[in-house]
Design an enzyme around this catalytic site. Structure first.
Site, PDB file in Angstrom:
ATOM      1  N   THR A   6      -3.459   1.959 -14.648  1.00 12.21           N
ATOM      2  CA  THR A   6      -3.581   0.515 -14.908  1.00 12.21           C
ATOM      3  C   THR A   6      -4.717  -0.166 -14.140  1.00 12.21           C
ATOM      4  O   THR A   6      -4.898  -1.378 -14.235  1.00 12.21           O
ATOM      5  CB  THR A   6      -2.267  -0.232 -14.588  1.00 12.21           C
ATOM      6  N   GLY A   7      -5.463   0.616 -13.367  1.00  7.87           N
ATOM      7  CA  GLY A   7      -6.610   0.048 -12.661  1.00  7.87           C
ATOM      8  C   GLY A   7      -7.881   0.345 -13.430  1.00  7.87           C
ATOM      9  O   GLY A   7      -8.086  -0.159 -14.535  1.00  7.87           O
ATOM     10  N   GLY A  61      -9.871   3.073  -6.016  1.00  7.21           N
ATOM     11  CA  GLY A  61      -8.495   2.596  -6.160  1.00  7.21           C
ATOM     12  C   GLY A  61      -7.515   3.315  -5.258  1.00  7.21           C
ATOM     13  O   GLY A  61      -7.801   3.595  -4.083  1.00  7.21           O
ATOM     14  N   ASP A  94      -6.512   6.332  -5.335  1.00  7.29           N
ATOM     15  CA  ASP A  94      -7.007   7.668  -4.982  1.00  7.29           C
ATOM     16  C   ASP A  94      -7.839   7.599  -3.684  1.00  7.29           C
ATOM     17  O   ASP A  94      -7.622   8.391  -2.746  1.00  7.29           O
ATOM     18  CB  ASP A  94      -7.868   8.167  -6.156  1.00  7.29           C
ATOM     19  N   ASP A 113       0.834  -1.202   0.000  1.00  8.42           N
ATOM     20  CA  ASP A 113       0.000   0.000   0.000  1.00  8.42           C
ATOM     21  C   ASP A 113       0.871   1.255   0.000  1.00  8.42           C
ATOM     22  O   ASP A 113       1.650   1.483   0.927  1.00  8.42           O
ATOM     23  CB  ASP A 113      -0.879  -0.057   1.261  1.00  8.42           C
ATOM     24  N   ILE A 114       0.698   2.085  -1.004  1.00 12.99           N
ATOM     25  CA  ILE A 114       1.540   3.283  -1.154  1.00 12.99           C
ATOM     26  C   ILE A 114       1.374   4.264   0.010  1.00 12.99           C
ATOM     27  O   ILE A 114       2.299   5.015   0.319  1.00 12.99           O
ATOM     28  CB  ILE A 114       1.253   3.980  -2.513  1.00 12.99           C
ATOM     29  N   TYR A 127      -8.661   2.771 -15.202  1.00 15.99           N
ATOM     30  CA  TYR A 127      -8.459   3.399 -16.506  1.00 15.99           C
ATOM     31  C   TYR A 127      -7.998   2.428 -17.586  1.00 15.99           C
ATOM     32  O   TYR A 127      -7.882   2.805 -18.760  1.00 15.99           O
ATOM     33  CB  TYR A 127      -7.510   4.596 -16.405  1.00 15.99           C
TER      34      TYR A 127
HETATM   35  P1  ADP Z   1      -6.396   4.545 -12.521  1.00 15.23           P
HETATM   36  O1  ADP Z   1      -7.769   5.158 -12.444  1.00 15.23           O
HETATM   37  O2  ADP Z   1      -5.322   5.566 -12.867  1.00 15.23           O
HETATM   38  O3  ADP Z   1      -6.356   3.324 -13.373  1.00 15.23           O
HETATM   39  P2  ADP Z   1      -6.443   2.960 -10.040  1.00 15.23           P
HETATM   40  O4  ADP Z   1      -6.340   3.483  -8.663  1.00 15.23           O
HETATM   41  O5  ADP Z   1      -7.733   2.327 -10.450  1.00 15.23           O
HETATM   42  O6  ADP Z   1      -6.038   4.179 -11.006  1.00 15.23           O
HETATM   43  O7  ADP Z   1      -5.279   1.912 -10.283  1.00 15.23           O
HETATM   44  C1  ADP Z   1      -3.930   2.261 -10.451  1.00 15.23           C
HETATM   45  C2  ADP Z   1      -3.045   1.181  -9.859  1.00 15.23           C
HETATM   46  O8  ADP Z   1      -2.964   1.363  -8.454  1.00 15.23           O
HETATM   47  C3  ADP Z   1      -3.549  -0.249 -10.077  1.00 15.23           C
HETATM   48  O9  ADP Z   1      -2.453  -1.030 -10.527  1.00 15.23           O
HETATM   49  C4  ADP Z   1      -3.996  -0.674  -8.683  1.00 15.23           C
HETATM   50  O10 ADP Z   1      -3.809  -2.071  -8.480  1.00 15.23           O
HETATM   51  C5  ADP Z   1      -3.062   0.107  -7.797  1.00 15.23           C
HETATM   52  N1  ADP Z   1      -3.512   0.397  -6.413  1.00 15.23           N
HETATM   53  C6  ADP Z   1      -4.755   0.425  -5.897  1.00 15.23           C
HETATM   54  N2  ADP Z   1      -4.720   0.743  -4.595  1.00 15.23           N
HETATM   55  C7  ADP Z   1      -3.406   0.936  -4.269  1.00 15.23           C
HETATM   56  C8  ADP Z   1      -2.693   1.277  -3.069  1.00 15.23           C
HETATM   57  N3  ADP Z   1      -3.328   1.503  -1.905  1.00 15.23           N
HETATM   58  N4  ADP Z   1      -1.343   1.376  -3.137  1.00 15.23           N
HETATM   59  C9  ADP Z   1      -0.682   1.158  -4.287  1.00 15.23           C
HETATM   60  N5  ADP Z   1      -1.274   0.837  -5.437  1.00 15.23           N
HETATM   61  C10 ADP Z   1      -2.624   0.708  -5.445  1.00 15.23           C
END
Ligand code: ADP
Length: 169
Positions: free
Chosen positions: A119-120, A33, A35, A11-12, A122
């Site tokens: 990559t989520g 996601g 965000d 988790d970032i 979008y």
């Molecule tokens: P986007 O709308 O730009 O596609 P998302 O949040 O749906 O953004 O996904 C972007 C990436 O972030 C995906 O690879 C997803 O698995 C990853 N992701 C989701 N939650 C977290 C988190 N808490 N920490 C790190 N990466 C995450």
């Protein structure tokens, strides 16, 4: 001091770096996601600051404080929605990384963590996005010496393996 590029699986929002990057949407008012995770972890003051920013165009980046996060700053960038590859998606995604790094540098950030933008929800193909991310970071670090650590944050083992195979730079 040598520059390091790392891959972290998890988790970032937990990372103790100067800045984390958010894969935001154009409104900058939160979403799902990564965000959603960032807004939850940073607390409601983040949304208050985001409301003052007037949104953000695809490929651009804006900076806020990190509030309750360990990170001092959050850099909000808006990735392209994947429409099949002929809508300038590659270029827009590289702009996200470039503009985030530039903004970070202007705020004297020394360590920064990126999620895998677009990559989520979008729908950008993962490996193609990872190659772009690694290339932009590599080019940037060759030209600019202020950022000392870049972390690519991956959600899940498969994502982690893709980045691991693209590194070391
Ligand atoms: P986007 O709308 O730009 O596609 P998302 O949040 O749906 O953004 O996904 C972007 C990436 O972030 C995906 O690879 C997803 O698995 C990853 N992701 C989701 N939650 C977290 C988190 N808490 N920490 C790190 N990466 C995450």
């Amino acid at each position: 001091m040598k520059t390091t590029v790392e891959v972290f699986e998890g988790d970032i929002t937990t990372l103790n770096v100067d800045a984390i990057v958010n894969a935001a949407n154009k409104s900058l008012l939160g979403g799902g996601g990564v965000d959603g995770a960032i807004h939850r972890a940073a607390g409601h003051q983040l949304l208050e600051e985001c409301r003052t920013l007037g949104g953000c165009e695809t490929g651009q980046a804006k900076l806020t404080r990190g509030y309750k996060l360990p990170a001092k700053y959050i850099i909000h960038t808006v990735g392209p929605v994947w429409y099949g590859g002929n809508k300038n998606e590659d270029k827009l995604l590289s702009n996200c990384y470039k503009n985030s790094l530039e903004l970070a540098m202007n705020h004297k950030v020394k360590s920064i963590a990126f999620p895998s933008i677009s990559t989520g929800a979008y729908g950008f193909p993962f490996e193609r996005a990872a190659k772009i991310a690694v290339k932009v970071v590599q080019d940037f670090l060759e030209e600019n010496k202020t950022i000392k650590k870049v972390v690519f944050v991956c959600f899940g083992k498969d994502a982690f393996e893709v980045y691991k195979n693209l590194l070391p730079l």
